[in-house]
Write a protein that holds these residues in place. Sequence first.
Motif, PDB file in Angstrom:
ATOM      1  N   TYR A  37      39.693 -15.546  34.979  1.00 46.53           N
ATOM      2  CA  TYR A  37      40.808 -14.686  35.408  1.00 46.53           C
ATOM      3  C   TYR A  37      41.696 -15.453  36.400  1.00 46.53           C
ATOM      4  O   TYR A  37      42.915 -15.380  36.347  1.00 46.53           O
ATOM      5  N   TYR A  38      41.054 -16.160  37.292  1.00 45.28           N
ATOM      6  CA  TYR A  38      41.831 -16.937  38.262  1.00 45.28           C
ATOM      7  C   TYR A  38      42.635 -18.015  37.535  1.00 45.28           C
ATOM      8  O   TYR A  38      43.810 -18.243  37.839  1.00 45.28           O
ATOM      9  N   PHE A  57      48.279 -12.400  42.513  1.00 42.32           N
ATOM     10  CA  PHE A  57      47.621 -12.698  43.784  1.00 42.32           C
ATOM     11  C   PHE A  57      48.565 -12.577  44.965  1.00 42.32           C
ATOM     12  O   PHE A  57      48.163 -12.735  46.104  1.00 42.32           O
ATOM     13  N   THR A 111      29.593 -13.215  33.960  1.00 45.40           N
ATOM     14  CA  THR A 111      30.499 -12.573  34.921  1.00 45.40           C
ATOM     15  C   THR A 111      31.198 -13.610  35.798  1.00 45.40           C
ATOM     16  O   THR A 111      32.409 -13.517  36.045  1.00 45.40           O
ATOM     17  N   LEU A 112      30.443 -14.589  36.280  1.00 42.45           N
ATOM     18  CA  LEU A 112      31.064 -15.636  37.100  1.00 42.45           C
ATOM     19  C   LEU A 112      32.121 -16.374  36.277  1.00 42.45           C
ATOM     20  O   LEU A 112      33.208 -16.692  36.771  1.00 42.45           O
ATOM     21  N   ARG A 159      37.965  -8.937  41.854  1.00 39.35           N
ATOM     22  CA  ARG A 159      38.085  -7.993  40.738  1.00 39.35           C
ATOM     23  C   ARG A 159      37.553  -6.628  41.150  1.00 39.35           C
ATOM     24  O   ARG A 159      38.126  -5.592  40.789  1.00 39.35           O
ATOM     25  N   ALA A 178      37.686 -25.307  37.120  1.00 41.00           N
ATOM     26  CA  ALA A 178      36.624 -24.357  37.476  1.00 41.00           C
ATOM     27  C   ALA A 178      36.351 -23.400  36.321  1.00 41.00           C
ATOM     28  O   ALA A 178      35.193 -23.117  35.990  1.00 41.00           O
ATOM     29  N   VAL A 189      31.806 -23.803  41.266  1.00 44.45           N
ATOM     30  CA  VAL A 189      32.212 -22.730  40.353  1.00 44.45           C
ATOM     31  C   VAL A 189      31.396 -21.448  40.579  1.00 44.45           C
ATOM     32  O   VAL A 189      31.867 -20.362  40.267  1.00 44.45           O
ATOM     33  N   TYR A 205      36.028 -14.546  43.150  1.00 39.44           N
ATOM     34  CA  TYR A 205      36.938 -13.816  42.267  1.00 39.44           C
ATOM     35  C   TYR A 205      36.273 -12.564  41.689  1.00 39.44           C
ATOM     36  O   TYR A 205      36.958 -11.612  41.342  1.00 39.44           O
ATOM     37  N   THR A 206      34.945 -12.574  41.600  1.00 41.98           N
ATOM     38  CA  THR A 206      34.262 -11.347  41.168  1.00 41.98           C
ATOM     39  C   THR A 206      34.493 -10.258  42.206  1.00 41.98           C
ATOM     40  O   THR A 206      34.755  -9.101  41.863  1.00 41.98           O
ATOM     41  N   ARG A 256      33.816 -15.218  33.750  1.00 47.59           N
ATOM     42  CA  ARG A 256      34.966 -14.336  33.532  1.00 47.59           C
ATOM     43  C   ARG A 256      35.865 -14.344  34.767  1.00 47.59           C
ATOM     44  O   ARG A 256      37.086 -14.469  34.658  1.00 47.59           O
ATOM     45  N   SER A 257      35.259 -14.273  35.938  1.00 44.56           N
ATOM     46  CA  SER A 257      36.065 -14.223  37.166  1.00 44.56           C
ATOM     47  C   SER A 257      36.810 -15.538  37.376  1.00 44.56           C
ATOM     48  O   SER A 257      37.994 -15.538  37.733  1.00 44.56           O
ATOM     49  N   ASN A 258      36.145 -16.650  37.158  1.00 47.15           N
ATOM     50  CA  ASN A 258      36.828 -17.942  37.266  1.00 47.15           C
ATOM     51  C   ASN A 258      37.957 -18.042  36.236  1.00 47.15           C
ATOM     52  O   ASN A 258      39.013 -18.617  36.519  1.00 47.15           O
ATOM     53  N   ILE A 277      25.461  -8.860  41.956  1.00 48.64           N
ATOM     54  CA  ILE A 277      25.346 -10.296  41.679  1.00 48.64           C
ATOM     55  C   ILE A 277      25.669 -11.150  42.902  1.00 48.64           C
ATOM     56  O   ILE A 277      25.216 -12.267  43.000  1.00 48.64           O
ATOM     57  N   SER A 292      33.328 -20.008  43.681  1.00 48.68           N
ATOM     58  CA  SER A 292      34.622 -19.417  43.312  1.00 48.68           C
ATOM     59  C   SER A 292      34.405 -18.210  42.394  1.00 48.68           C
ATOM     60  O   SER A 292      35.110 -17.206  42.508  1.00 48.68           O
ATOM     61  N   GLY A 293      33.414 -18.290  41.527  1.00 43.55           N
ATOM     62  CA  GLY A 293      33.118 -17.157  40.654  1.00 43.55           C
ATOM     63  C   GLY A 293      32.771 -15.907  41.455  1.00 43.55           C
ATOM     64  O   GLY A 293      33.216 -14.804  41.139  1.00 43.55           O
ATOM     65  N   MET A 299      47.924  -9.152  36.733  1.00 43.81           N
ATOM     66  CA  MET A 299      47.233 -10.309  37.327  1.00 43.81           C
ATOM     67  C   MET A 299      48.153 -10.915  38.365  1.00 43.81           C
ATOM     68  O   MET A 299      49.121 -11.576  38.013  1.00 43.81           O
ATOM     69  N   SER A 305      32.707 -23.292  34.373  1.00 44.89           N
ATOM     70  CA  SER A 305      31.982 -22.036  34.456  1.00 44.89           C
ATOM     71  C   SER A 305      31.808 -21.408  33.068  1.00 44.89           C
ATOM     72  O   SER A 305      30.723 -20.922  32.716  1.00 44.89           O
TER      73      SER A 305
END
Lengths: 415, 375
Positions: free
Chosen positions: B291-292, A3, B284-285, A308, B310, A297, A304-305, B287-289, A325, A300-301, A1, B314
Amino acid sequence: MNFDDTPQEAEFRSQARAWIAANAPKQYEDELRKSSLGRTQLKNANILEVAKAWQKKKAEAGWACLHWPRDYGGRGSSPIERVIWQQEEGPFGKLSGMFIIGHGMCGPTMMAFAREEHKRNYLPPLASGEKVWCQLFSEPAGGSDVAGLRTRAEKDGDEWVINGQKIWTSGAHYSDYGILLTRTDPNVAKHKGLTMFFLDMKSPGVEVRPIKQANGASDFNEVYFTNVRIPDHQRLGEVNDGWNVSLTTLMNERMSIGAGVSTGFPELFDYCASLMLDDGPAIEDRAVRSKLANWAVKASGLRYTSMRAISALSKGERPGPENSIGKLVAGAMIQDVATYALDLQGAAGVVSGPEDADVAGRFQAMLLRAPGTRVEGGTDEIMRNIIAERVLGLPGDIRVDKDVPFNKIPTKGGN
Amino acid sequence: MNFDFSDDQKQLRDQARKFLTEKCSPKAVRVVLDGKTPYDKELWKGLAEMGFLGVAIPEDFGGAGAGHLELCVIAEEMGRANAPVPFSSTVYLAAEALLIAGRDAQKKKWLPAIASGEAIGTLALFEGKGNPSPKNVKLAAAGGVLNGVKKPVADGAIADFAVVAARTGSVGRDSDISLFLVDLKASGVEVKNLANLDPTRGQAEITFNNCKAEPLGAAGEGWSILTQVLDRAAVLSAFEQVGGADRALEMGRDYALDRIAFGRQIGSFQAVKHMLADMYVSATLARSNSYYGAWALSTNASELPEAAAAARISATQAFQHCAKNNIQVHGGMGFTWEFDCHMYYRRANAMALGLGSLSYWEDQLIDRMRKKNAA
């Protein structure tokens, strides 16, 4: 993980940054930064010319189509380098809009199915923006049922003769070439009788008619084919194997992830930070904050998706249907965001002229463009079906035309 | 950039999943749900033996010293299994507060005990209605003793010690709040169990009556420490919520494939498919938030406050969304005590409140985004 850039990535970033700083058309930066979905145009310049000039400059310096092989006009970059480039290119990246279909879908399909000489002849000018490509798939009676197309291709010696009509073809009015999906055998089930070609859009018998959209712009077209002749060597893939070829195209569409989908959120957040409501600044209002947080959110989701997905891609994994998505969430969101931004303006929200409307009418433009986003490239409903069937493993919809010869399927209507 | 867990971390996840599948079946969760025991003691012991309780505690203090990414991985599995143990209160709240603000002696006393499963800890912050705020802290600290009432306190009835937020000044400013460590077995502590939405994780009312307490962190720094603790816990809980959301989605999906109505699998109806697709999208959203958030937590990045808010929002939304629609997919069966759907529904809604409500975190997120934009 992690960035942070690796040393190689940092080196790539600093090179890209320096080159962009020295070469980008800075006179348009502010205008491009403020543009948003439904309103990417330049006041005092032809955006197509500006975009082509920028793309050419990039190509000459080796910054075009980063992920393509060098032999075909690319740079052979990693997915992560592409993302770094997009981050650095910033608002100038909006100039690439008219090349997306060519670079994201037509080019990769050519790479997978065209003969070597065609690849070498056609791909570099596509990469450099000198030639623009479009994708001729949808038809009036097709809609989401892409394989239900009726444009015929009939063999005549070493050539194919094309008759029929396509619709919703982005950029056909300024495209030089296109990839074309046709029906070559109507006596078999609909997916089994299709064949793919590429063609010169200036060929005799090709007629492009722009469609005026709900938002007043004309980005899409109807394209008519009357006895258009295509040489057999411009066929992509085997005869009647066009459906598989088109799946490659669509798979590559998913590879275009990371381009950063437009959600309208940054625009709304900025707007709320400056907007004064009756009771004070919008951003101090509890209801406004709750709305903003919910969209924050999601935005941002999505970001970050896609990161990934890029990480997976850089490890050699193939992008899967889960990447559907992005459009599903962003399409509905941009519509809601625009509606809300106008709601905050009260009666004044109705005014849409850039001179008179708040923030240059960008939310009105977004509102009128958004319904198209929810439909193009697959409707919300199709996206949900893709997720349900291919990610979650639920049964497919019942298809009454399955295994029925195409010419025995009842048809009516369309748009 | 590499936005994924490492192979070692994924292996740890597999290991945790296997362990929890064996030791924490829905049947085992029900023993706690039905009130036969306040938490699963065997499971707690097992988690300690596996090293999961001290995974982010440094080796010097009896932990595995792995790190917060590893803890995130385990948290997700705890959420999937709906584990009926005081994991979040002990590991995310009490242990993190000690790690951030504890003196060496305090860490030596409590952290090894947490890692070995001997001590259960919690955070006593809330005093009735309201969200985390200095002005909602009325319990008074003076002369080394505490006086006042905290409720709800997660796992308060089974905890051995608590980190208590108390007022050390007269006004409700940030700088009037200090933290204290209290041995809950000491005199002057009275604990009452409270009925709550999710009986697999208890809630208590704790009355402090001239109860001795030792300061945790410097006087007046309590609010700043608490903010950090809550941010860290927000990320870690988000992983639990993501695990729960994923499990609820899986249960719904499996049922939709299994159940036949109108001559078809109900999962072949578009209305059901689309509901499940939307559950997948929200999970999924989230999970991604998350992870960040995990990245920000593990690197102590300046982005942590925003990332934590966030992730919290989420993941809260996703778990609630998936848990309620899992019941919907199941139809009438989903509303029975016998099916497991309600355990996730309970957990989702209880977790949505435990660190402050959704609207509180929405407010936090916007504040933090504004600060960042202004900077």
